[in-house]
Design an enzyme around this catalytic site. Structure first.
Site, PDB file in Angstrom:
ATOM      1  N   GLU A   1      71.551  19.988  30.143  1.00  0.00           N
ATOM      2  CA  GLU A   1      71.008  20.766  31.257  1.00  0.00           C
ATOM      3  C   GLU A   1      69.648  20.210  31.636  1.00  0.00           C
ATOM      4  O   GLU A   1      68.841  19.885  30.766  1.00  0.00           O
ATOM      5  CB  GLU A   1      70.829  22.257  30.905  1.00  0.00           C
ATOM      6  CG  GLU A   1      72.100  23.059  30.791  1.00  0.00           C
ATOM      7  CD  GLU A   1      71.830  24.530  30.474  1.00  0.00           C
ATOM      8  OE1 GLU A   1      70.732  25.037  30.833  1.00  0.00           O
ATOM      9  OE2 GLU A   1      72.703  25.170  29.878  1.00  0.00           O
TER      10      GLU A   1
ATOM     11  N   GLU B   1      72.059  26.611  23.313  1.00  0.00           N
ATOM     12  CA  GLU B   1      70.711  27.145  23.152  1.00  0.00           C
ATOM     13  C   GLU B   1      70.607  28.285  22.127  1.00  0.00           C
ATOM     14  O   GLU B   1      70.375  29.441  22.473  1.00  0.00           O
ATOM     15  CB  GLU B   1      70.164  27.614  24.497  1.00  0.00           C
ATOM     16  CG  GLU B   1      70.004  26.500  25.501  1.00  0.00           C
ATOM     17  CD  GLU B   1      69.384  26.939  26.810  1.00  0.00           C
ATOM     18  OE1 GLU B   1      68.980  26.063  27.595  1.00  0.00           O
ATOM     19  OE2 GLU B   1      69.297  28.167  27.058  1.00  0.00           O
TER      20      GLU B   1
ATOM     21  N   ASN C   1      69.042  20.469  26.200  1.00  0.00           N
ATOM     22  CA  ASN C   1      68.645  21.092  27.454  1.00  0.00           C
ATOM     23  C   ASN C   1      67.131  21.006  27.567  1.00  0.00           C
ATOM     24  O   ASN C   1      66.412  21.381  26.639  1.00  0.00           O
ATOM     25  CB  ASN C   1      69.054  22.569  27.497  1.00  0.00           C
ATOM     26  CG  ASN C   1      70.555  22.768  27.553  1.00  0.00           C
ATOM     27  OD1 ASN C   1      71.307  21.807  27.687  1.00  0.00           O
ATOM     28  ND2 ASN C   1      70.985  24.015  27.458  1.00  0.00           N
TER      29      ASN C   1
ATOM     30  N   ARG D   1      80.475  20.177  32.759  1.00  0.00           N
ATOM     31  CA  ARG D   1      80.242  21.016  31.589  1.00  0.00           C
ATOM     32  C   ARG D   1      80.397  22.486  31.992  1.00  0.00           C
ATOM     33  O   ARG D   1      79.722  22.954  32.907  1.00  0.00           O
ATOM     34  CB  ARG D   1      78.837  20.776  31.037  1.00  0.00           C
ATOM     35  CG  ARG D   1      78.561  21.657  29.836  1.00  0.00           C
ATOM     36  CD  ARG D   1      77.118  21.606  29.359  1.00  0.00           C
ATOM     37  NE  ARG D   1      76.939  22.644  28.349  1.00  0.00           N
ATOM     38  CZ  ARG D   1      75.825  23.321  28.146  1.00  0.00           C
ATOM     39  NH1 ARG D   1      74.747  23.073  28.875  1.00  0.00           N
ATOM     40  NH2 ARG D   1      75.766  24.258  27.226  1.00  0.00           N
TER      41      ARG D   1
ATOM     42  N   TYR E   1      63.779  21.555  30.465  1.00  0.00           N
ATOM     43  CA  TYR E   1      63.341  21.957  31.792  1.00  0.00           C
ATOM     44  C   TYR E   1      61.847  21.757  32.023  1.00  0.00           C
ATOM     45  O   TYR E   1      61.433  21.350  33.092  1.00  0.00           O
ATOM     46  CB  TYR E   1      63.658  23.444  32.027  1.00  0.00           C
ATOM     47  CG  TYR E   1      65.122  23.742  32.198  1.00  0.00           C
ATOM     48  CD1 TYR E   1      65.719  23.722  33.452  1.00  0.00           C
ATOM     49  CD2 TYR E   1      65.921  24.050  31.100  1.00  0.00           C
ATOM     50  CE1 TYR E   1      67.060  24.007  33.619  1.00  0.00           C
ATOM     51  CE2 TYR E   1      67.272  24.334  31.254  1.00  0.00           C
ATOM     52  CZ  TYR E   1      67.836  24.304  32.514  1.00  0.00           C
ATOM     53  OH  TYR E   1      69.177  24.571  32.670  1.00  0.00           O
TER      54      TYR E   1
END
Length: 470
Positions: free
Chosen positions: A376, A164, A306, A74, A308
């Site tokens: 991500e 995002e 994404n 990506r 985290y």
């Protein structure tokens, strides 16, 4: 074990790795301007002028990808490298050539290109006209996307329109955390989100109408989700955590992915009420027309995610109306993290694997079994070669992902480790390192060195499991 058709990849973004900021016809973008005019806003006063120099070293990057055995890569396109003035009347042949060379080399090495059309780097000439607070940006983005599909769509089959939107709008227009740094929370960020969502839908329909039958690709958007856990078990805090998810994720996702379309009902209600109390004649959150709701709804082929970390949320419904408007006041929540959670070098990123599982279950329920691509996931450190902390993060987050797939029937199709390389990490400069490969930024050649995590990830991909992988 991961499903047989599950894909593994890694990712980068153009401004963070390419460098060559003013070479080969590239125009200026907002991050060029932001870092050059306000270097004090970057922790180490650095910028992406050279970064990893991937504009000149993309062949080396593909070698690294091949050695890890990833199935896809990506990366994002630099709008200013393709259209130096932002407008489609002037196409830069060197920019087209660069991305053609990269795409062709990936395909030659049996690596699928997953291309993000926009990853935060608005051409400065368009930002000078208001950027995403200007409704005409939907047309300019569509023009750019058409150039992209015409030049690369014969080989690229996986597209993301935006990366995002929360970071673009909330942090770039609502706050001065990201470029362009407008600091207009509760107004500028809502305008940005409204136009960005419409721009995404316009590009999806463009692809459907003019390109899908010939190119047979898939188009979506990737949105970041930080899991929000109630700070206490009180009803107020549980409702606050859900509100926070609506304001941070549903804001951008519901108009596209929710069966009803439009912004979350609680978001529309609270912003309208607060706007009225503040003396505004209408809600600060723009409204979609009924026609726009239908036009935007369903403009996806998968959901890009994404993820985290995790936060805790608390109700602040008693907050006063004094002061400037803000999204935080509208949402009536405050968030924080448990100090006992394992920290990284990024102040916002704590290691909380169970939040990943909960995020995926929540998405699966809210958006009715939508296929999900993890676009991500990763953790930062100071760039250690023997990065056992990153290996530990991947082990636990991949295990949490498998729990969601096998125990809760969440349809996750792909996983993307962020990032292929240590790179320019926005406001953190080169202090926080997310890479599977170390980059020596003191070396003019930007030497790349595989970290222990790159070998660990290679083994996971080869075995298609995490049990017994050291």
């Amino acid at each position: 074990m991961f499903p047989d058709d599950f894909l593994f990849g890694t990712a980068t973004a153009s401004y963070q790795i390419e460098g060559a900021w003013n070479l080969s016809g590239k125009g200026e973008n907002v991050w060029d301007r932001f870092t050059h005019t306000s270097p004090e806003l970057i922790i180490d006063r650095s910028n992406g002028d050279v970064a990893c120099d991937s504009y000149h070293k993309y062949e080396d990057d593909v070698v690294l990808l091949k050695k890890m055995g990833v199935q896809f890569y990506r990366f994002s396109l630099s709008w200013s490298r393709i259209l130096p003035q932002g407008f489609a009347y002037k196409i830069n042949p060197d920019g087209i050539r660069y991305y053609n060379n990269l795409i062709n080399l990936l395909i030659k090495n049996n690596i699928i290109p997953l291309v993000t059309i926009f990853h935060w780097d608005t051409p400065q000439p368009l930002e000078d006209l208001g950027g995403f607070t200007n409704e005409l940006m939907t047309d300019w983005f569509e023009d750019y996307a058409r150039v992209v599909f015409e030049n690369f769509g014969d080989r690229v089959k996986l597209w993301l329109t935006f990366n995002e939107p929360k970071q673009i709008c909330l942090q770039g227009y609502g706050r001065n955390r990201n470029a362009p740094g407008y600091n207009s929370s509760g107004i500028g960020d809502y305008l940005c989100g409204h136009n960005l969502i419409k721009a995404h839908a316009k590009v999806y329909h463009l692809y459907d109408k003019e390109f899908r039958s010939k190119q047979n690709g898939n188009v979506s958007i990737t949105i970041d989700l930080e899991w929000m856990e109630p700070g206490t078990n009180s009803t107020a805090d549980r409702e606050a955590a859900e509100r926070s998810l609506a304001f941070s994720f549903g804001w951008y996702a519901d108009p596209i992915f929710h069966p009803n379309g439009d912004y979350p009902e609680i978001m529309r209600k609270l912003v309208s009420e607060r706007s009225k109390r503040e003396g505004f004649r209408r809600s600060r959150l723009p409204q979609f027309t009924k026609e726009e709701v239908e036009y935007i709804k369903g403009t996806y082929d998968f959901l890009g995610l994404n993820h985290y970390t995790t936060f805790l949320g608390k109700d602040i419904s008693e907050i006063l109306t004094d002061g400037k408007p803000s999204v935080e006041k509208d949402s009536r929540t405050v968030t924080w993290q448990d100090p006992s959670w394992t920290a990284s070098t990024s102040g916002w990123l704590k290691v909380v694997p169970w939040g990943f599982t909960k995020s995926l279950i929540w998405l699966n329920n809210r958006y009715q079994n939508v296929p999900i691509y993890i676009t991500e996931n990763g953790v930062s450190d100071h760039g250690e070669i023997d990065d056992q902390g990153r290996i530990n993060y991947y082990k636990h987050y991949l295990s949490a992902l498998l729990d969601a797939i096998h125990d809760h029937n969440v349809s996750v199709k792909a996983y993307t480790a962020w990032s292929l390389l240590d790179n320019f990490e926005w406001r953190d400069g080169y202090i926080s390192r997310f890479g599977l490969h170390h980059v020596d930024f003191n070396d003019p050649g930007r030497k790349r060195t595989p970290k222990a995590s790159a070998e660990y990830y290679r083994k996971v991909i080869a075995a298609r499991k995490i049990d017994g992988i050291d």
